[in-house]
Design a protein around this motif. Sequence first.
Motif: not given
Length: 654
Positions: A287-291
């Motif tokens: 997961q590189v960011s919450p999005r």
Amino acid sequence: MQLSALALVTSLQCAAEYAEDLTSLSLDELMEIDIGLSARLGDSVRESPAAVYILTRESISRSGANNIPELLRLVPGVEVTRFGKGKWGIGIRGFNGGIFTNRLLILVDGRSVFSPAKVGMFWDTLDTLISDIERIEVVRGPGTALWGSNAFNGVINIVTREAADTTGGIVEIGAGDEEKWFAGVRYGGEFGSDGHWRGYVKSFERDDASRPDGSENHDGWTGSQAGLRFDFGSVDRGAVSIQISAYEGEEGEELDLPDLSSPTLGGRFRTTLTYSGANLLADWRRQVSPRSHYSVRFSADHSEREDLLFDLTIDSYDLDFKHDYRPSAQHRLIWGLGYRYTTDNLQDQHIRFDPVRRHYDVGSGFFQYEHTLSDALRLVAGAKLEYNEFTGREWQPNIRAIWQLDEYSSVWAAVSRAHRTPSRTEHDAIIDFDYVNPAVQLQIRGDDGFESERLQAHELGWRRQFTSSLNVDLALFYNEYDGLRTLEPGAVEPTPNPPPMFTVPVIASNGADARSWGGELLVTNIFSPSWRGEFQYSQVQIAVNPRNSGDPNVENAEGESPLHRANLRSHWDLPGELGVSAMLRYVDRVERQNIDEYTELDLVIDKQINPHLKLSLTGRNLLDKAHEEYVDRVVGTPRAEVERGVNLRMSFEF
């Protein structure tokens, strides 16, 4: 390879973070739990726009089941039939398929165990330690827009527990009259700063099934399996899971096959069926960011099988990539790419193949776009483009919508296009099938022109939580099938090396259409903190249009599945660490196979002796000495019955 409907899966998984035991949560809490960002899909139970059921670890533990097909009896809308000690037919919404489960996609931790060379799925080769299964996810209805061809009538994904959840050891042993003995050992621990591992081994021996005349079916079964799992890393830096397993087994087999030396031109042949295999699964998630969330999965599978029909060796390799991206709260895009390479060696047995060796590729790409139009309405649209060696390009779209009527109820609808790609048998097989007389034999042949079976599915669902303890889930469907397989007679041909003098080819064709309709009803109620119950009912009706087919059996599908099926499940937690689980199931008559309706009772009584030791007594099919469930006339299995059985199990944790 995901589907929005499977949000229910991760909802129940996340529930475990809030409660040590799912049974301590109310239905309202279960329905409202949000999905974590590291989960596959971000919805609550109430927001799933498909017919989904999750068999939880709690239900699996209390089932007393020793194999995966018996666990699937607990799932609404799944038709499980047994016609031998190691032979099952499993279907969803009709078209059971007998020994060849070729209209369902079966996954283990996302790894496909379906193979075109195997003509579907051999259930005797699918096994694991039952206590290591976290849940079983079942999608009723097509999942081809994201999983691809052969997720035709549904998808079953068996999800095993993470290694971090199985540290320490467990020993399970048991014995009974039908389950002669079974044993399993598992141990797990930590490695490094953030890694966990586990290993297991299991073995069993099962008695012969019986026949309606009281004789033995000569199909006793023994098998063993071992596996390792390693999990390390974290989802924000990259989480890795590696699984390795190997298995082998043998079972008796008798089939009624053509025999020119017999006065009746047919004979009963007996052998010892053997199978073995090994597989590898490597999964990476980040997961590189919450999005934004990425995942890559690689799997390799080797299998061998020798019986009266097949002598096969198959190797397959899968690589899948998926990206889940949320540009805003209203928009979401999931897309991915996949490639599968398979090579096989199918030596001559009763089924011969031309060519004997073949390799084939499947390449695919998919996307799914979700748009939240308002607090009450969400649309989901997607499609999968797939290329395979048998039929070329296959385009399989779907569109779904869900309306939140109020805080406790919702309605969803879906329209899907699905394909079932041909198997090696339907393209390349030659089967000496039956004799008209000593000089003329029927010979079933595959055809390079055989195309995919096609399905246009229409679904409608409604969910309502009436109280904190009562929930109702209803799913209806109307399916239109086009190009179903038939066997069409060809012109008489002289035989190069008689006898027989002549053969009549019967060629695999897409000669029939069909319609099916029905639905599934699920009612769940928590009567008290110590008593839970579930009622399941399903109905399937099938109407076949033979077009101008010359296949005399083309309409058999209309009576190959029972019209009505119902399950009543209940569990009681009694004083003194005593638990009682019961399932009463009714299955309607199967007209085409002349199998009577039946009602059976399964009962499990378990006792927690101390924190480490648990005993359980399981009784199966307690209302009758034996009953028939299915007859697979395609491969000539003798009529066999499912018998009453009792076994005792001991589990010791350390």
